[in-house]
Design an enzyme around this catalytic site. Structure first.
Site, PDB file in Angstrom:
ATOM      1  N   ASN A 251      -5.056 -10.669  -4.060  1.00  0.00           N
ATOM      2  CA  ASN A 251      -4.893 -10.059  -2.732  1.00  0.00           C
ATOM      3  C   ASN A 251      -4.382  -8.629  -2.867  1.00  0.00           C
ATOM      4  OD1 ASN A 251      -2.477 -11.059  -3.751  1.00  0.00           O
ATOM      5  ND2 ASN A 251      -1.675 -11.743  -1.788  1.00  0.00           N
TER       6      ASN A 251
ATOM      7  N   GLY B 262      -4.066  -4.734  -4.300  1.00  0.00           N
ATOM      8  CA  GLY B 262      -5.040  -3.710  -4.652  1.00  0.00           C
ATOM      9  C   GLY B 262      -4.299  -2.487  -5.141  1.00  0.00           C
ATOM     10  N   HIS B 263      -4.441  -2.172  -6.425  1.00  0.00           N
ATOM     11  CA  HIS B 263      -3.777  -0.993  -6.976  1.00  0.00           C
ATOM     12  C   HIS B 263      -4.840  -0.008  -7.442  1.00  0.00           C
ATOM     13  CE1 HIS B 263       0.180  -3.326  -7.979  1.00  0.00           C
ATOM     14  NE2 HIS B 263      -0.067  -3.216  -6.693  1.00  0.00           N
ATOM     15  N   THR B 264      -4.785   1.194  -6.899  1.00  0.00           N
ATOM     16  CA  THR B 264      -5.754   2.205  -7.291  1.00  0.00           C
ATOM     17  C   THR B 264      -5.113   3.149  -8.306  1.00  0.00           C
ATOM     18  OG1 THR B 264      -6.689   2.052  -5.095  1.00  0.00           O
ATOM     19  CG2 THR B 264      -7.341   3.968  -6.399  1.00  0.00           C
TER      20      THR B 264
ATOM     21  N   LYS C 216       3.427  10.149  -0.696  1.00  0.00           N
ATOM     22  CA  LYS C 216       2.603  10.680   0.392  1.00  0.00           C
ATOM     23  C   LYS C 216       3.350  11.569   1.387  1.00  0.00           C
ATOM     24  CE  LYS C 216      -1.382   8.036   0.882  1.00  0.00           C
ATOM     25  NZ  LYS C 216      -2.176   6.973   1.452  1.00  0.00           N
TER      26      LYS C 216
ATOM     27  N   VAL D 292      -8.362  -3.750  -0.804  1.00  0.00           N
ATOM     28  CA  VAL D 292      -9.031  -5.027  -1.044  1.00  0.00           C
ATOM     29  C   VAL D 292     -10.069  -5.323   0.036  1.00  0.00           C
ATOM     30  CG1 VAL D 292      -8.663  -7.534  -1.149  1.00  0.00           C
ATOM     31  CG2 VAL D 292      -7.129  -5.994  -2.381  1.00  0.00           C
ATOM     32  N   THR D 293      -9.684  -5.128   1.297  1.00  0.00           N
ATOM     33  CA  THR D 293     -10.565  -5.557   2.386  1.00  0.00           C
ATOM     34  C   THR D 293     -11.255  -4.393   3.102  1.00  0.00           C
ATOM     35  OG1 THR D 293      -8.660  -5.521   3.866  1.00  0.00           O
ATOM     36  CG2 THR D 293      -9.197  -7.639   2.860  1.00  0.00           C
TER      37      THR D 293
ATOM     38  N   THR E 149       2.893 -12.683   3.092  1.00  0.00           N
ATOM     39  CA  THR E 149       2.121 -13.347   2.055  1.00  0.00           C
ATOM     40  C   THR E 149       2.912 -14.584   1.621  1.00  0.00           C
ATOM     41  OG1 THR E 149       0.799 -12.985   0.066  1.00  0.00           O
ATOM     42  CG2 THR E 149       3.022 -11.996   0.090  1.00  0.00           C
TER      43      THR E 149
ATOM     44  N   ASP F 139       0.818  -1.222   0.000  1.00  0.00           N
ATOM     45  CA  ASP F 139       0.000   0.000   0.000  1.00  0.00           C
ATOM     46  C   ASP F 139       0.851   1.269   0.000  1.00  0.00           C
ATOM     47  OD1 ASP F 139      -2.295  -1.708   0.342  1.00  0.00           O
ATOM     48  OD2 ASP F 139      -1.698  -1.902   2.427  1.00  0.00           O
TER      49      ASP F 139
ATOM     50  N   THR G 254      -6.004 -11.975   3.431  1.00  0.00           N
ATOM     51  CA  THR G 254      -7.132 -11.381   2.715  1.00  0.00           C
ATOM     52  C   THR G 254      -8.251 -12.400   2.525  1.00  0.00           C
ATOM     53  OG1 THR G 254      -6.109 -11.938   0.599  1.00  0.00           O
ATOM     54  CG2 THR G 254      -5.659  -9.736   1.468  1.00  0.00           C
TER      55      THR G 254
HETATM   56  P1  IMP Z   1      -2.539 -13.130   2.016  1.00  0.00           P
HETATM   57  O1  IMP Z   1      -1.627 -12.593   0.943  1.00  0.00           O
HETATM   58  O2  IMP Z   1      -3.989 -12.940   1.700  1.00  0.00           O
HETATM   59  O3  IMP Z   1      -2.195 -14.541   2.388  1.00  0.00           O
HETATM   60  O4  IMP Z   1      -2.282 -12.261   3.344  1.00  0.00           O
HETATM   61  C1  IMP Z   1      -1.067 -12.325   4.066  1.00  0.00           C
HETATM   62  C2  IMP Z   1      -0.669 -10.973   4.620  1.00  0.00           C
HETATM   63  O5  IMP Z   1      -0.327 -10.099   3.559  1.00  0.00           O
HETATM   64  C3  IMP Z   1      -1.771 -10.253   5.388  1.00  0.00           C
HETATM   65  O6  IMP Z   1      -1.173  -9.512   6.449  1.00  0.00           O
HETATM   66  C4  IMP Z   1      -2.366  -9.295   4.374  1.00  0.00           C
HETATM   67  O7  IMP Z   1      -2.975  -8.183   4.987  1.00  0.00           O
HETATM   68  C5  IMP Z   1      -1.109  -8.900   3.625  1.00  0.00           C
HETATM   69  N1  IMP Z   1      -1.365  -8.456   2.251  1.00  0.00           N
HETATM   70  C6  IMP Z   1      -1.668  -9.225   1.180  1.00  0.00           C
HETATM   71  N2  IMP Z   1      -1.812  -8.469   0.084  1.00  0.00           N
HETATM   72  C7  IMP Z   1      -1.585  -7.196   0.455  1.00  0.00           C
HETATM   73  C8  IMP Z   1      -1.557  -5.942  -0.271  1.00  0.00           C
HETATM   74  O8  IMP Z   1      -1.744  -5.859  -1.481  1.00  0.00           O
HETATM   75  N3  IMP Z   1      -1.272  -4.842   0.482  1.00  0.00           N
HETATM   76  C9  IMP Z   1      -0.990  -4.911   1.805  1.00  0.00           C
HETATM   77  N4  IMP Z   1      -1.009  -6.047   2.510  1.00  0.00           N
HETATM   78  C10 IMP Z   1      -1.294  -7.189   1.832  1.00  0.00           C
END
Ligand code: IMP
Length: 429
Positions: free
Chosen positions: A38, A40-42, A330, A299-300, A238, A13, A129
């Site tokens: 998982n 998220g690119h805006t 930022k 994403v979430t 991740t 992020d 996620t």
């Molecule tokens: P997973 O990739 O869904 O298995 O999540 C594992 C960890 O990576 C968690 O703490 C998520 O919040 C974090 N995470 C996964 N994708 C992103 C992303 O795009 N931005 C920030 N955190 C991420």
């Protein structure tokens, strides 16, 4: 002229979307090499805001998008995203998007396992996620993944599904979660296959041709170094390698093709999900950074944890990530703060330590050592040249360069694409 690889230098992020979009307009091909939906690119383009999860950002600029073998693809999520951006007027066709034939698929069973396991972990959850990313990567290394090319072979799907379900249904039953039938999964895949298969290609070959023809390739990383499965804050990471070296493995090119590595870092720190965060602020200042920076997960939608810039972790990201230059984003969120802190060291049990420890109990005992800098009153928002910045803001950027041992080659001063100060063109190497 060089290729460029963009990676996150913190916990994700960092504002990669805007930087990748800016670079994509100068590239010929944009390649995703790890992660899945998982991410998220805006991207803000004119009056449209595109929220991309799986699609390479270059598509928004009419560039060819490639999904490399290192990604895990949920075909249902992919098609939903294509439909969503199509409704916004963006055309995604097999001419503009290519997906590696050897990419592992995320199936509904993976999301179910991901969520059931998180629930079972209770207070020790990772904060994933819930999209099946981890279980899909596990299947890949366990050699039972169903890959995109398998969708074209009913006879292969048949025996692969038996193996997959033997494993996952055992696990789901043990976790007290509903199991899956072969018929339901087959129906799911057969319904999606005709729409997904046209995108399938031999990506390593396509990229090799592009390289030989001198076309500019941009490798678009997702997540960030501190979420790397080897180099991040394990197990709160991740399930893929997010560092630049994986741009080669995850797309089928040699390491020399990765080119200039641009790390993206925010002028402060944020994290979503659980796990260590030494410079996290639990006070009013943390909430101020969150509000000003609009720090909610793409994403979430979860609120992001906020803290001061951690130069120790970013320096580590520079070293293990192979970062040649940083894009700092930022900075304007810090405008008007009377003083700004930067984490410049760690203490463990009263002793200063050289790097963040790997073992969880030691990690929990680490305390940050801060350096305090004077803030600035003038706005940096929208600045387009170094001369537009307050002297103290320049001082802050220079101090960060010194501490992380990498030059800031690009400064982003608002979400708008043109509000960018370029010190060095990454495509020029
Ligand atoms: P997973 O990739 O869904 O298995 O999540 C594992 C960890 O990576 C968690 O703490 C998520 O919040 C974090 N995470 C996964 N994708 C992103 C992303 O795009 N931005 C920030 N955190 C991420």
């Amino acid at each position: 002229m060089s290729n460029v690889t963009v990676i996150g230098a913190q916990w994700g992020d960092e504002g990669k979307g805007k930087i990748v979009d800016w670079l994509a307009s100068r590239a010929d091909i944009v390649v995703r090499f790890q992660g899945g939906h998982n991410a998220g690119h805006t991207l803000v383009v004119g009056d449209q805001t595109y929220k991309l999860s799986l699609l390479p950002s270059g598509l928004v600029r009419g560039k060819m998008g490639v999904i490399g073998n290192g990604v895990v693809v949920d075909p249902e999520a992919l098609l939903a995203e294509i439909d969503r951006v199509s409704a916004q007027g963006l055309k995604v066709t097999p001419e503009t998007l290519r997906i590696a034939e050897n990419v592992p698929l995320i199936l509904p069973v993976h999301g179910a396992i991901d969520r059931a396991r998180e629930e079972a972990r209770g207070a020790r959850k990772i904060g994933t996620t819930g999209r099946g990313i981890g279980p899909a990567y596990e299947d890949k290394v366990a050699r039972r993944a169903i890959r995109l090319c398998d969708l074209a072979e009913p006879e292969t799907l048949d025996w692969k599904l038996d193996e997959l379900l033997l494993h996952h249904n055992t696990l789901l039953a043990g976790l007290g979660a509903p199991t899956f039938t072969k018929a339901a999964l087959l129906e799911h895949m057969n319904a999606l296959a005709p729409r997904v298969l046209p995108y399938m290609d031999t990506v390593w070959d396509l990229l090799d041709d592009a390289r030989r023809a001198g076309r500019r390739i941009l490798f678009e990383g997702a997540q960030a170094v501190m979420l790397d499965v080897d180099h991040g804050t394990y197990p709160f990471v991740t399930s893929s390698n997010t560092i630049a070296a994986n741009a080669a493995t995850g797309s089928g090119v040699g390491p020399g093709t990765v080119g200039f590595v641009l790390g993206i870092a925010k002028a402060y720190s944020t994290r979503v999900g659980e796990g260590p965060f030494p410079s996290e602020l639990h006070d009013e200042m943390g909430r101020t950074l969150g509000t000003r920076g609009h720090e909610f997960g793409t994403v979430t939608g979860r609120p992001r944890r906020c803290g001061w810039f951690d130069a120790m972790l970013v320096r580590r990201a520079v070293r293990v990530g192979g970062i040649n230059g940083l894009a700092l984003t930022k900075l304007d969120v810090l405008d008007g703060l009377p003083e700004i802190k930067v984490c410049v060291g760690y203490e463990l049990d009263g002793k200063e330590i050289r790097s963040f420890p790997s073992a969880p109990a030691a990690q929990a005992r680490v305390t940050p050592i801060y350096e305090t800098m004077e803030g600035w009153t003038d706005s940096t928002r929208g600045a387009r040249s170094w001369a537009d910045l307050p002297a103290q803001a320049i001082k802050y950027v220079r101090r960060i360069e010194e501490l992380v041992e990498a030059p800031v080659t690009l400064l982003s001063t608002s979400p708008e694409r043109d509000d960018t100060i370029l010190m060095r063109d990454p495509f020029e190497g």
